[in-house]
Motif scaffolding. Sequence first.
Motif, PDB file in Angstrom:
ATOM      1  N   LEU A 240     146.560 -75.099  71.922  1.00  0.00           N
ATOM      2  CA  LEU A 240     145.525 -74.701  70.943  1.00  0.00           C
ATOM      3  C   LEU A 240     145.843 -73.813  69.917  1.00  0.00           C
ATOM      4  N   THR A 241     145.702 -73.834  68.385  1.00  0.00           N
ATOM      5  CA  THR A 241     145.771 -72.836  67.444  1.00  0.00           C
ATOM      6  C   THR A 241     144.559 -72.973  66.519  1.00  0.00           C
ATOM      7  N   GLU A 242     143.713 -73.742  66.757  1.00  0.00           N
ATOM      8  CA  GLU A 242     142.514 -73.720  65.847  1.00  0.00           C
ATOM      9  C   GLU A 242     141.069 -74.234  66.722  1.00  0.00           C
ATOM     10  N   SER A 243     139.970 -73.851  66.325  1.00  0.00           N
ATOM     11  CA  SER A 243     138.816 -73.964  66.936  1.00  0.00           C
ATOM     12  C   SER A 243     138.612 -75.587  67.664  1.00  0.00           C
ATOM     13  N   ALA A 244     138.206 -75.550  68.640  1.00  0.00           N
ATOM     14  CA  ALA A 244     138.327 -76.915  69.324  1.00  0.00           C
ATOM     15  C   ALA A 244     137.158 -76.986  70.239  1.00  0.00           C
ATOM     16  N   VAL A 245     136.855 -78.057  70.639  1.00  0.00           N
ATOM     17  CA  VAL A 245     135.949 -78.439  71.873  1.00  0.00           C
ATOM     18  C   VAL A 245     136.484 -78.817  73.008  1.00  0.00           C
ATOM     19  N   LEU A 246     136.199 -78.457  74.437  1.00  0.00           N
ATOM     20  CA  LEU A 246     136.936 -78.871  75.642  1.00  0.00           C
ATOM     21  C   LEU A 246     135.525 -79.519  76.444  1.00  0.00           C
ATOM     22  N   LEU A 247     135.682 -80.453  76.529  1.00  0.00           N
ATOM     23  CA  LEU A 247     134.649 -81.162  77.435  1.00  0.00           C
ATOM     24  C   LEU A 247     135.070 -81.559  78.739  1.00  0.00           C
ATOM     25  N   ASP A 248     134.263 -80.621  79.893  1.00  0.00           N
ATOM     26  CA  ASP A 248     134.746 -80.506  81.401  1.00  0.00           C
ATOM     27  C   ASP A 248     133.617 -81.518  82.087  1.00  0.00           C
ATOM     28  N   GLY A 249     133.632 -82.880  82.372  1.00  0.00           N
ATOM     29  CA  GLY A 249     132.995 -83.651  82.880  1.00  0.00           C
ATOM     30  C   GLY A 249     131.758 -83.847  82.274  1.00  0.00           C
ATOM     31  N   VAL A 250     131.525 -83.885  81.026  1.00  0.00           N
ATOM     32  CA  VAL A 250     130.155 -84.033  80.433  1.00  0.00           C
ATOM     33  C   VAL A 250     130.129 -85.515  80.425  1.00  0.00           C
ATOM     34  N   GLN A 251     129.157 -86.003  81.457  1.00  0.00           N
ATOM     35  CA  GLN A 251     129.078 -87.474  81.666  1.00  0.00           C
ATOM     36  C   GLN A 251     128.023 -88.367  80.688  1.00  0.00           C
ATOM     37  N   ASP A 252     126.979 -87.869  80.317  1.00  0.00           N
ATOM     38  CA  ASP A 252     126.163 -88.486  79.481  1.00  0.00           C
ATOM     39  C   ASP A 252     126.566 -88.883  78.179  1.00  0.00           C
ATOM     40  N   PRO A 253     126.688 -89.988  77.845  1.00  0.00           N
ATOM     41  CA  PRO A 253     127.218 -90.822  76.460  1.00  0.00           C
ATOM     42  C   PRO A 253     126.485 -90.071  75.222  1.00  0.00           C
ATOM     43  N   GLY A 254     125.365 -89.895  75.515  1.00  0.00           N
ATOM     44  CA  GLY A 254     124.355 -89.533  74.469  1.00  0.00           C
ATOM     45  C   GLY A 254     124.673 -87.874  74.284  1.00  0.00           C
ATOM     46  N   ASN A 255     125.063 -87.293  75.489  1.00  0.00           N
ATOM     47  CA  ASN A 255     125.288 -85.817  75.363  1.00  0.00           C
ATOM     48  C   ASN A 255     126.674 -85.657  74.359  1.00  0.00           C
ATOM     49  N   VAL A 256     127.546 -86.416  74.798  1.00  0.00           N
ATOM     50  CA  VAL A 256     128.811 -86.498  74.240  1.00  0.00           C
ATOM     51  C   VAL A 256     128.969 -86.814  72.765  1.00  0.00           C
ATOM     52  N   GLY A 257     128.378 -87.969  72.308  1.00  0.00           N
ATOM     53  CA  GLY A 257     128.134 -88.237  71.033  1.00  0.00           C
ATOM     54  C   GLY A 257     127.429 -86.969  70.322  1.00  0.00           C
ATOM     55  N   SER A 258     126.390 -86.634  70.594  1.00  0.00           N
ATOM     56  CA  SER A 258     125.826 -85.429  70.177  1.00  0.00           C
ATOM     57  C   SER A 258     126.624 -84.232  69.838  1.00  0.00           C
ATOM     58  N   ILE A 259     127.510 -83.997  70.847  1.00  0.00           N
ATOM     59  CA  ILE A 259     128.464 -82.928  70.599  1.00  0.00           C
ATOM     60  C   ILE A 259     129.345 -83.095  69.856  1.00  0.00           C
ATOM     61  N   LEU A 260     130.007 -84.284  69.719  1.00  0.00           N
ATOM     62  CA  LEU A 260     130.816 -84.742  68.750  1.00  0.00           C
ATOM     63  C   LEU A 260     130.166 -84.717  67.190  1.00  0.00           C
ATOM     64  N   ARG A 261     129.271 -85.016  67.047  1.00  0.00           N
ATOM     65  CA  ARG A 261     128.390 -84.849  65.615  1.00  0.00           C
ATOM     66  C   ARG A 261     128.008 -83.472  65.384  1.00  0.00           C
ATOM     67  N   SER A 262     127.820 -82.755  66.091  1.00  0.00           N
ATOM     68  CA  SER A 262     127.690 -81.292  66.028  1.00  0.00           C
ATOM     69  C   SER A 262     128.988 -80.513  65.591  1.00  0.00           C
TER      70      SER A 262
END
Length: 261
Positions: A113-135
């Motif tokens: 990692l050398t730049e800002s990133a998001v690490l998803l640790d067991g985020v199970q709900d598809p709606g939450n994952v999609g919302s996080i990607l959008r944000s």
Amino acid sequence: MKTITSRENAFYKELKQLATSSQARRKAGRSVLDGVHLCQAWLDLHGEPLYCVVSEGALANPEVAAIVQRLEAAHAHVTALPDALFGAVSQVEHGINLLFVIDTPHPAQPARLTESAVLLDGVQDPGNVGSILRSAAAAGIKQVYAGAGTAFCWSPKVLRAAMGAHFVLEIFENVTLLDVVRSSKVAVLATSGYASERLYNVDLRRPVAWVLGHEGQGVSSELLELATHRVAVPHAGRVESLNVAACAAVCFFEQLRQLQA
């Protein structure tokens, strides 16, 4: 444009499998984009899909007609289906009947990692994952690392929730997050409702990796131990914690606020 009217057509059978089966999509290495917004975004950012499929009734829609005309001008693969046949492959209720089939992107994962990133640790709900990607995309973050237990990022539900964010992100799936954190060249911030450090007291005017955890259990203890900071989003009221997607949005836009200030 080709027209298919039979449910026994080989292409239609393949399409239905891809549209309705996660296993079929993974095996083929393909994803299905359902709806005008996703298809338009893909076309603008990445060009023609492998296949475009449209219902005969949707051809009267001006947005759909413009997309089909653009694809036909590029000699892309366009297939029309009777509305009843299209309804059996679409996962969207009351949508505009247009879908693309694409090869699922699999970008090469950076060595560290050398730049800002998001690490998803067991985020199970598809709606939450999609919302996080959008944000994340809206806040200018470009990399997402999905660890074990996280919803498949290219599933139809995640795609719909992210509203095209996938197409401006690099998404790495089935990642061993412990290895990513250990080799990181940027600060790693793990969110936790029990952390003593407040989000607003952390200097975010630099690249950071945001670790977001399971909806119920939070970030794993192993990742919490390795994090540079364990941070909490302060909130008033008697609720125990924020939804993980809401927490992510607050974190990303606090970083953006500090960077722009």
